[in-house]
Scaffold this motif. Structure first.
Motif, PDB file in Angstrom:
ATOM      1  N   PHE A 217      38.868  32.747  23.406  1.00  0.00           N
ATOM      2  CA  PHE A 217      39.837  32.930  24.482  1.00  0.00           C
ATOM      3  C   PHE A 217      39.063  33.032  25.793  1.00  0.00           C
ATOM      4  N   PHE A 218      39.602  32.444  26.838  1.00  0.00           N
ATOM      5  CA  PHE A 218      39.028  32.556  28.175  1.00  0.00           C
ATOM      6  C   PHE A 218      40.119  33.097  29.103  1.00  0.00           C
ATOM      7  N   VAL A 219      39.785  34.122  29.876  1.00  0.00           N
ATOM      8  CA  VAL A 219      40.736  34.696  30.823  1.00  0.00           C
ATOM      9  C   VAL A 219      40.142  34.579  32.214  1.00  0.00           C
ATOM     10  N   GLY A 220      40.915  34.035  33.127  1.00  0.00           N
ATOM     11  CA  GLY A 220      40.368  33.826  34.461  1.00  0.00           C
ATOM     12  C   GLY A 220      41.402  33.975  35.553  1.00  0.00           C
ATOM     13  N   ARG A 221      40.974  33.683  36.725  1.00  0.00           N
ATOM     14  CA  ARG A 221      41.840  33.752  37.905  1.00  0.00           C
ATOM     15  C   ARG A 221      41.357  32.699  38.897  1.00  0.00           C
ATOM     16  N   SER A 222      42.274  32.136  39.622  1.00  0.00           N
ATOM     17  CA  SER A 222      41.892  31.143  40.622  1.00  0.00           C
ATOM     18  C   SER A 222      42.360  31.597  41.995  1.00  0.00           C
ATOM     19  N   LYS A 223      41.576  31.223  42.982  1.00  0.00           N
ATOM     20  CA  LYS A 223      41.946  31.478  44.368  1.00  0.00           C
ATOM     21  C   LYS A 223      41.537  30.262  45.180  1.00  0.00           C
ATOM     22  N   ARG A 224      42.537  29.652  45.829  1.00  0.00           N
ATOM     23  CA  ARG A 224      42.316  28.435  46.610  1.00  0.00           C
ATOM     24  C   ARG A 224      41.575  27.375  45.803  1.00  0.00           C
ATOM     25  N   LEU A 230      36.763  35.300  33.927  1.00  0.00           N
ATOM     26  CA  LEU A 230      36.418  36.717  34.047  1.00  0.00           C
ATOM     27  C   LEU A 230      36.079  37.361  32.706  1.00  0.00           C
ATOM     28  N   ASP A 231      36.743  36.914  31.639  1.00  0.00           N
ATOM     29  CA  ASP A 231      36.502  37.469  30.297  1.00  0.00           C
ATOM     30  C   ASP A 231      36.500  36.353  29.265  1.00  0.00           C
ATOM     31  N   GLN A 232      35.698  36.537  28.230  1.00  0.00           N
ATOM     32  CA  GLN A 232      35.721  35.646  27.076  1.00  0.00           C
ATOM     33  C   GLN A 232      35.756  36.498  25.815  1.00  0.00           C
ATOM     34  N   ASP A 280      48.122  41.192  25.047  1.00  0.00           N
ATOM     35  CA  ASP A 280      48.448  39.930  25.720  1.00  0.00           C
ATOM     36  C   ASP A 280      47.377  39.639  26.770  1.00  0.00           C
ATOM     37  N   LEU A 281      46.824  38.428  26.726  1.00  0.00           N
ATOM     38  CA  LEU A 281      45.722  38.070  27.622  1.00  0.00           C
ATOM     39  C   LEU A 281      46.175  37.399  28.913  1.00  0.00           C
ATOM     40  N   ARG A 282      47.464  37.271  29.116  1.00  0.00           N
ATOM     41  CA  ARG A 282      47.953  36.558  30.301  1.00  0.00           C
ATOM     42  C   ARG A 282      48.011  37.423  31.551  1.00  0.00           C
ATOM     43  N   TYR A 283      47.955  38.737  31.400  1.00  0.00           N
ATOM     44  CA  TYR A 283      48.271  39.611  32.533  1.00  0.00           C
ATOM     45  C   TYR A 283      47.108  40.508  32.948  1.00  0.00           C
ATOM     46  N   ARG A 284      45.915  39.984  32.959  1.00  0.00           N
ATOM     47  CA  ARG A 284      44.745  40.776  33.355  1.00  0.00           C
ATOM     48  C   ARG A 284      44.934  41.299  34.780  1.00  0.00           C
ATOM     49  N   SER A 285      44.707  42.603  34.952  1.00  0.00           N
ATOM     50  CA  SER A 285      44.867  43.223  36.268  1.00  0.00           C
ATOM     51  C   SER A 285      43.781  44.271  36.461  1.00  0.00           C
ATOM     52  N   ASN A 286      42.873  44.010  37.407  1.00  0.00           N
ATOM     53  CA  ASN A 286      41.772  44.937  37.688  1.00  0.00           C
ATOM     54  C   ASN A 286      40.970  45.269  36.434  1.00  0.00           C
ATOM     55  N   GLY A 287      40.698  44.242  35.641  1.00  0.00           N
ATOM     56  CA  GLY A 287      39.898  44.421  34.437  1.00  0.00           C
ATOM     57  C   GLY A 287      40.644  45.010  33.265  1.00  0.00           C
ATOM     58  N   TRP A 310      54.443  47.616  29.110  1.00  0.00           N
ATOM     59  CA  TRP A 310      53.386  47.659  30.119  1.00  0.00           C
ATOM     60  C   TRP A 310      52.797  49.060  30.187  1.00  0.00           C
ATOM     61  N   ILE A 311      51.504  49.144  29.971  1.00  0.00           N
ATOM     62  CA  ILE A 311      50.797  50.421  30.009  1.00  0.00           C
ATOM     63  C   ILE A 311      49.524  50.242  30.829  1.00  0.00           C
ATOM     64  N   TYR A 312      49.343  51.098  31.824  1.00  0.00           N
ATOM     65  CA  TYR A 312      48.187  50.953  32.719  1.00  0.00           C
ATOM     66  C   TYR A 312      47.118  52.021  32.505  1.00  0.00           C
ATOM     67  N   SER A 313      47.322  52.901  31.527  1.00  0.00           N
ATOM     68  CA  SER A 313      46.268  53.859  31.203  1.00  0.00           C
ATOM     69  C   SER A 313      46.406  54.270  29.744  1.00  0.00           C
TER      70      SER A 313
END
Length: 326
Positions: A217-224, A230-232, A280-287, A310-313
């Motif tokens: 699995f590869f998780v990433g983000r694009s900007k422009r 970011l993660d594999q 779920d690997l689609r919603y990476r947020s701040n690591g 959704w759980i953030y901690s």
């Protein structure tokens, strides 16, 4: 789209309806059409009340039957029939036409989100999700608010909102082309990819990326149009063990698996219980990966507690599992 955007879209459609001479010749019909377009732009999301039951039921059913072909036909009839009870002098044909358009547009714009809808039910239960517009898009919402303000200050609403929607159509085309470019870039980076998910964010130039090949699995983000992985993770098939088989019978995990196409799993064996976690690997947020399903089982494989959402901690997750157990 989100609730706020659907509401302002209903107002905008009511403004466009002022171009219909049959609507404007009667104050009763004009008021009824405005009410109907606002309600019609919102009513398919009535299934949001399922959240009051639990997340599993909500995940399985949101944007399902309420966004189906029969529902798109029946919702306008219900709205028009209700208004007619109180305003029998209203022009039914034109009230129905604008209400039908409002309901249709609600379902149509939801197709462009990453969540999507089952808009082809009952002919197909497939989720249609083009993933080019975020559930809340600031540009679209702000443009509607500006149009409403201009209307309040005396501008002709019909032509104001028609012009606004011409801009929005161009924006949708831009987003579609942008995503196609990103898809090409990702394919070049990971040529053996078997699945590529590119999802929008609230920021126009930033997108979430999740990719699978046969082994990773590869998780990433694009900007422009700059893509960063970011993660594999190694792609480990879910084994058919007794613990995981028992966990899959849980309604929360079952709902998660029906919704999430890209996930990894973990299992921890403690002295007195097992804990199975799907992420779920689609919603990476701040690591962090906030959308999960967790099942806690005793040593005899009885389900003690479970949660999906959704759980953030980790602390909040523990509290939810404890509450469910108690």
């Amino acid at each position: 789209m989100d609730t706020g955007t659907h509401i302002v879209m209903g107002v905008a459609l009511g403004g466009i309806a002022t171009l219909d001479p049959v609507v404007t010749e009667s104050s009763v019909t004009a008021t009824s059409v405005l009410i109907a377009t606002i309600v019609g732009s919102q009513i398919p999301d009535i299934d949001t009340v399922l959240k009051l039951k639990n997340n599993a039921v909500y995940i399985r059913n949101h944007r399902g039957i309420t966004h189906s072909i029969p529902a798109v036909i029946l919702w306008p009839m219900l709205i028009v029939g209700t208004i007619y009870l109180f305003q029998p002098e209203v022009n039914l044909t034109h009230l129905w036409m604008w209400t039908q358009l409002a309901v249709f547009l609600h379902v149509f714009v939801d197709i462009f989100n990453a969540y999507g809808t089952q808009a082809l039910r009952p002919f197909s239960n497939k989720w249609i999700a083009l993933g080019i517009i975020n559930t809340f898009d600031p540009f679209i919402f702000i443009l509607h608010v500006i149009g409403i303000i201009v209307w309040v200050f005396g501008a002709a609403p019909g032509y104001t909102f028609l012009g606004m929607y011409a801009v929005i159509v161009a924006y949708y085309i831009h987003r579609f082309i942008y995503k196609r470019k990103l898809l090409s870039i990702v394919k070049n980076m990971i040529p053996d990819a078997t699945d590529i998910i590119i999802a929008p964010t609230m920021r126009n130039s930033e997108w979430r990326i999740a990719v699978m090949n046969e082994h990773q699995f590869f998780v990433g983000r694009s900007k422009r149009l700059e893509v960063n992985i970011l993660d594999q993770f190694n792609r480990i098939p879910v084994p058919q063990t007794a613990v995981l088989t028992a966990a899959k019978k849980d309604s929360n995990l079952s709902a998660f698996l029906s919704f999430s196409p890209v996930y990894r799993w973990e299992m921890d064996d403690y002295d007195d219980h097992y804990e199975v976690r799907f992420i779920d690997l689609r919603y990476r947020s701040n690591g962090h990966y906030p959308f999960v399903a967790v099942v806690k089982l005793d040593n005899k494989l009885n389900i003690l507690s479970s949660y999906t959402g959704w759980i953030y901690s980790e602390e909040k997750l523990r509290k939810k599992l404890e509450i469910i157990t108690s």
